[in-house]
Design a protein around this motif. Structure first.
Motif, PDB file in Angstrom:
ATOM      1  N   GLY A 194      79.963  13.860  43.778  1.00  0.00           N
ATOM      2  CA  GLY A 194      79.884  14.626  45.008  1.00  0.00           C
ATOM      3  C   GLY A 194      80.687  15.909  44.972  1.00  0.00           C
ATOM      4  O   GLY A 194      81.059  16.442  46.017  1.00  0.00           O
ATOM      5  N   LEU A 195      80.942  16.417  43.768  1.00  0.00           N
ATOM      6  CA  LEU A 195      81.785  17.596  43.592  1.00  0.00           C
ATOM      7  C   LEU A 195      80.993  18.719  42.923  1.00  0.00           C
ATOM      8  O   LEU A 195      79.773  18.653  42.826  1.00  0.00           O
ATOM      9  N   CYS A 196      81.689  19.737  42.466  1.00  0.00           N
ATOM     10  CA  CYS A 196      81.063  20.864  41.786  1.00  0.00           C
ATOM     11  C   CYS A 196      81.824  21.132  40.490  1.00  0.00           C
ATOM     12  O   CYS A 196      82.908  20.595  40.272  1.00  0.00           O
ATOM     13  N   PRO A 197      81.279  21.957  39.602  1.00  0.00           N
ATOM     14  CA  PRO A 197      81.979  22.259  38.349  1.00  0.00           C
ATOM     15  C   PRO A 197      83.349  22.885  38.584  1.00  0.00           C
ATOM     16  O   PRO A 197      83.625  23.437  39.658  1.00  0.00           O
ATOM     17  N   GLU A 198      84.214  22.781  37.552  1.00  0.00           N
ATOM     18  CA  GLU A 198      85.548  23.366  37.626  1.00  0.00           C
ATOM     19  C   GLU A 198      85.902  24.018  36.308  1.00  0.00           C
ATOM     20  O   GLU A 198      85.141  23.959  35.353  1.00  0.00           O
ATOM     21  N   PHE A 199      87.073  24.651  36.300  1.00  0.00           N
ATOM     22  CA  PHE A 199      87.630  25.321  35.117  1.00  0.00           C
ATOM     23  C   PHE A 199      86.678  26.382  34.565  1.00  0.00           C
ATOM     24  O   PHE A 199      86.547  26.557  33.364  1.00  0.00           O
ATOM     25  N   ALA A 200      85.993  27.091  35.471  1.00  0.00           N
ATOM     26  CA  ALA A 200      85.059  28.180  35.126  1.00  0.00           C
ATOM     27  C   ALA A 200      83.858  27.711  34.320  1.00  0.00           C
ATOM     28  O   ALA A 200      83.134  28.528  33.757  1.00  0.00           O
ATOM     29  N   SER A 201      83.601  26.415  34.310  1.00  0.00           N
ATOM     30  CA  SER A 201      82.467  25.900  33.534  1.00  0.00           C
ATOM     31  C   SER A 201      81.133  26.364  34.096  1.00  0.00           C
ATOM     32  O   SER A 201      80.140  26.437  33.365  1.00  0.00           O
ATOM     33  N   SER A 202      81.082  26.701  35.397  1.00  0.00           N
ATOM     34  CA  SER A 202      79.838  27.180  35.977  1.00  0.00           C
ATOM     35  C   SER A 202      79.418  28.520  35.387  1.00  0.00           C
ATOM     36  O   SER A 202      78.229  28.876  35.413  1.00  0.00           O
ATOM     37  N   VAL A 203      80.356  29.260  34.838  1.00  0.00           N
ATOM     38  CA  VAL A 203      80.075  30.527  34.166  1.00  0.00           C
ATOM     39  C   VAL A 203      80.065  30.352  32.651  1.00  0.00           C
ATOM     40  O   VAL A 203      79.164  30.830  31.958  1.00  0.00           O
ATOM     41  N   LEU A 204      81.055  29.659  32.134  1.00  0.00           N
ATOM     42  CA  LEU A 204      81.205  29.558  30.685  1.00  0.00           C
ATOM     43  C   LEU A 204      80.100  28.733  30.031  1.00  0.00           C
ATOM     44  O   LEU A 204      79.577  29.115  28.977  1.00  0.00           O
ATOM     45  N   PHE A 205      79.727  27.615  30.649  1.00  0.00           N
ATOM     46  CA  PHE A 205      78.768  26.741  29.981  1.00  0.00           C
ATOM     47  C   PHE A 205      77.369  27.357  29.894  1.00  0.00           C
ATOM     48  O   PHE A 205      76.744  27.286  28.829  1.00  0.00           O
ATOM     49  N   PRO A 206      76.839  27.992  30.949  1.00  0.00           N
ATOM     50  CA  PRO A 206      75.562  28.689  30.775  1.00  0.00           C
ATOM     51  C   PRO A 206      75.632  29.777  29.704  1.00  0.00           C
ATOM     52  O   PRO A 206      74.650  30.010  28.991  1.00  0.00           O
ATOM     53  N   ILE A 209      77.465  29.652  27.017  1.00  0.00           N
ATOM     54  CA  ILE A 209      77.514  28.987  25.716  1.00  0.00           C
ATOM     55  C   ILE A 209      76.167  28.359  25.359  1.00  0.00           C
ATOM     56  O   ILE A 209      75.637  28.550  24.255  1.00  0.00           O
ATOM     57  N   ALA A 210      75.603  27.614  26.299  1.00  0.00           N
ATOM     58  CA  ALA A 210      74.444  26.770  25.998  1.00  0.00           C
ATOM     59  C   ALA A 210      73.121  27.358  26.462  1.00  0.00           C
ATOM     60  O   ALA A 210      72.060  26.864  26.058  1.00  0.00           O
ATOM     61  N   GLY A 211      73.171  28.397  27.300  1.00  0.00           N
ATOM     62  CA  GLY A 211      71.962  28.881  27.942  1.00  0.00           C
ATOM     63  C   GLY A 211      71.755  28.142  29.255  1.00  0.00           C
ATOM     64  O   GLY A 211      72.171  26.988  29.400  1.00  0.00           O
ATOM     65  N   TYR A 212      71.103  28.813  30.214  1.00  0.00           N
ATOM     66  CA  TYR A 212      70.989  28.230  31.549  1.00  0.00           C
ATOM     67  C   TYR A 212      70.261  26.888  31.571  1.00  0.00           C
ATOM     68  O   TYR A 212      70.750  25.936  32.204  1.00  0.00           O
ATOM     69  N   PRO A 213      69.101  26.732  30.913  1.00  0.00           N
ATOM     70  CA  PRO A 213      68.378  25.454  31.036  1.00  0.00           C
ATOM     71  C   PRO A 213      69.189  24.250  30.564  1.00  0.00           C
ATOM     72  O   PRO A 213      69.222  23.210  31.235  1.00  0.00           O
ATOM     73  N   ARG A 214      69.849  24.368  29.433  1.00  0.00           N
ATOM     74  CA  ARG A 214      70.649  23.239  28.935  1.00  0.00           C
ATOM     75  C   ARG A 214      71.889  23.020  29.791  1.00  0.00           C
ATOM     76  O   ARG A 214      72.283  21.883  30.057  1.00  0.00           O
ATOM     77  N   ALA A 215      72.511  24.108  30.211  1.00  0.00           N
ATOM     78  CA  ALA A 215      73.688  23.972  31.079  1.00  0.00           C
ATOM     79  C   ALA A 215      73.310  23.306  32.395  1.00  0.00           C
ATOM     80  O   ALA A 215      74.037  22.436  32.898  1.00  0.00           O
ATOM     81  N   ALA A 216      72.172  23.690  32.953  1.00  0.00           N
ATOM     82  CA  ALA A 216      71.719  23.087  34.211  1.00  0.00           C
ATOM     83  C   ALA A 216      71.484  21.597  34.035  1.00  0.00           C
ATOM     84  O   ALA A 216      71.861  20.793  34.899  1.00  0.00           O
ATOM     85  N   GLU A 217      70.888  21.218  32.921  1.00  0.00           N
ATOM     86  CA  GLU A 217      70.630  19.794  32.674  1.00  0.00           C
ATOM     87  C   GLU A 217      71.944  19.009  32.632  1.00  0.00           C
ATOM     88  O   GLU A 217      72.060  17.931  33.242  1.00  0.00           O
ATOM     89  N   LYS A 218      72.926  19.528  31.935  1.00  0.00           N
ATOM     90  CA  LYS A 218      74.185  18.796  31.777  1.00  0.00           C
ATOM     91  C   LYS A 218      75.037  18.826  33.044  1.00  0.00           C
ATOM     92  O   LYS A 218      75.697  17.837  33.372  1.00  0.00           O
ATOM     93  N   LEU A 219      75.027  19.951  33.767  1.00  0.00           N
ATOM     94  CA  LEU A 219      75.865  20.058  34.964  1.00  0.00           C
ATOM     95  C   LEU A 219      75.211  19.417  36.185  1.00  0.00           C
ATOM     96  O   LEU A 219      75.896  18.814  37.013  1.00  0.00           O
ATOM     97  N   LEU A 220      73.903  19.526  36.327  1.00  0.00           N
ATOM     98  CA  LEU A 220      73.239  18.956  37.497  1.00  0.00           C
ATOM     99  C   LEU A 220      73.084  17.442  37.389  1.00  0.00           C
ATOM    100  O   LEU A 220      73.240  16.733  38.380  1.00  0.00           O
ATOM    101  N   LEU A 221      72.772  16.950  36.195  1.00  0.00           N
ATOM    102  CA  LEU A 221      72.598  15.503  36.015  1.00  0.00           C
ATOM    103  C   LEU A 221      73.900  14.806  35.646  1.00  0.00           C
ATOM    104  O   LEU A 221      74.079  13.623  35.919  1.00  0.00           O
ATOM    105  N   GLY A 222      74.800  15.523  34.992  1.00  0.00           N
ATOM    106  CA  GLY A 222      76.099  14.950  34.632  1.00  0.00           C
ATOM    107  C   GLY A 222      76.042  13.903  33.543  1.00  0.00           C
ATOM    108  O   GLY A 222      76.990  13.135  33.375  1.00  0.00           O
TER     109      GLY A 222
END
Length: 258
Positions: free
Chosen positions: A135-147, A149-162
């Motif tokens: 029930g939370l949101c990303p932290e430690f700038a991962s919402s910017v850094l991970f896309p 690094i990985a590109g938006y589609p892969r980052a979305a899969e990992k961050l939205l589904l967890g």
């Protein structure tokens, strides 16, 4: 000691040492790591930082008991808290940081790696960022850094589904440099840190600074926005349901929340 630190041959080593609790991080552990990083930044003899866990576990992320007991009052962020001191110290250090990951790296165990310079993983490593599941949101700038690094589609899969992902996928996404057999991981990471120690410290600082310079403002803005939203969401019904379900060892039910 739940965090072990040592200095040897120009390397500051920070080790998670709470394996009986899956290296879950308490406020005291964050403070110890922040203090070690700040001290290492000021110590000219320290030319590289090495962050390690145990062969079976890197870190399970926040110790939820400790984390919830010390959550910011009223949903307002308190950036003097040890976790934020650690974030600032790691993201701001000019020394090169090497991470050696074996076993699970959960939550901040994964997002902290995005602030390290060289990341190596054992073949038993698994990564996950289950913020939405709590029930939370990303932290430690991962919402910017991970896309980035990985590109938006892969980052979305990992961050939205967890959902967790293995070391080889982490390499494919660009988050990890190399996967090694478990018994080779730590010796290899130590050798890489030693190579950094042997190189001109000024050149290392300049190169790291230039690489991080372009996104410094974006990362700072993301850190601030995430801290504010994360703190507020900790008080929301969805997070309370997620944490209650966790402690009751049941599946959370989010169907009643819009």
């Amino acid at each position: 000691m739940d965090i072990l630190t040592s200095k040897s041959d120009g390397i500051l080593t920070i080790e998670f040492n709470r394996a009986e609790r899956k290296n879950a991080i308490t406020g005291a552990m964050y403070q110890a790591m922040a203090d070690a990083l700040i001290d290492g930044e000021q110590d000219a003899a320290v030319r590289a930082v090495l962050i390690i866990g145990k062969p079976e576990i890197f870190t399970a992320g926040n110790d939820l008991d400790d984390f919830l007991k010390n959550a910011p009052a009223g949903g307002k962020p308190d950036q003097s808290r040890p976790v934020y001191q650690f974030m600032r110290a790691l993201s701001g250090t000019t020394k090169p940081v090497v991470a050696a990951v074996a076993g699970a790296a959960i939550g901040i165990g994964t997002t902290m790696l995005m602030h390290c310079d060289l990341v190596y993983a054992a073949d038993n490593a698994k990564f996950s960022m289950p913020f939405v599941q709590l029930g939370l949101c990303p932290e430690f700038a991962s919402s910017v850094l991970f896309p980035g690094i990985a590109g938006y589609p892969r980052a979305a899969e990992k961050l939205l589904l967890g959902e967790a992902f293995a070391a080889q996928e982490a390499v494919q996404m660009g988050m990890v440099s190399k996967v090694l057999p478990l018994d080779e991981l730590l010796p290899y990471a130590k050798r890489q840190a030693a190579k950094l120690v042997a190189l001109p410290a000024a050149s290392i600082r300049a190169t790291k600074g230039l690489m991080k310079r372009a996104r410094a403002g974006e990362i700072e803005a993301a850190l601030q926005a995430e801290v504010e939203l994360f703190s507020a969401m900790l008080q929301a019904p969805e997070a309370k349901e997620a944490f209650t379900a966790f402690f009751e060892k049941r599946k959370p039910d989010f169907s009643k929340f819009a």
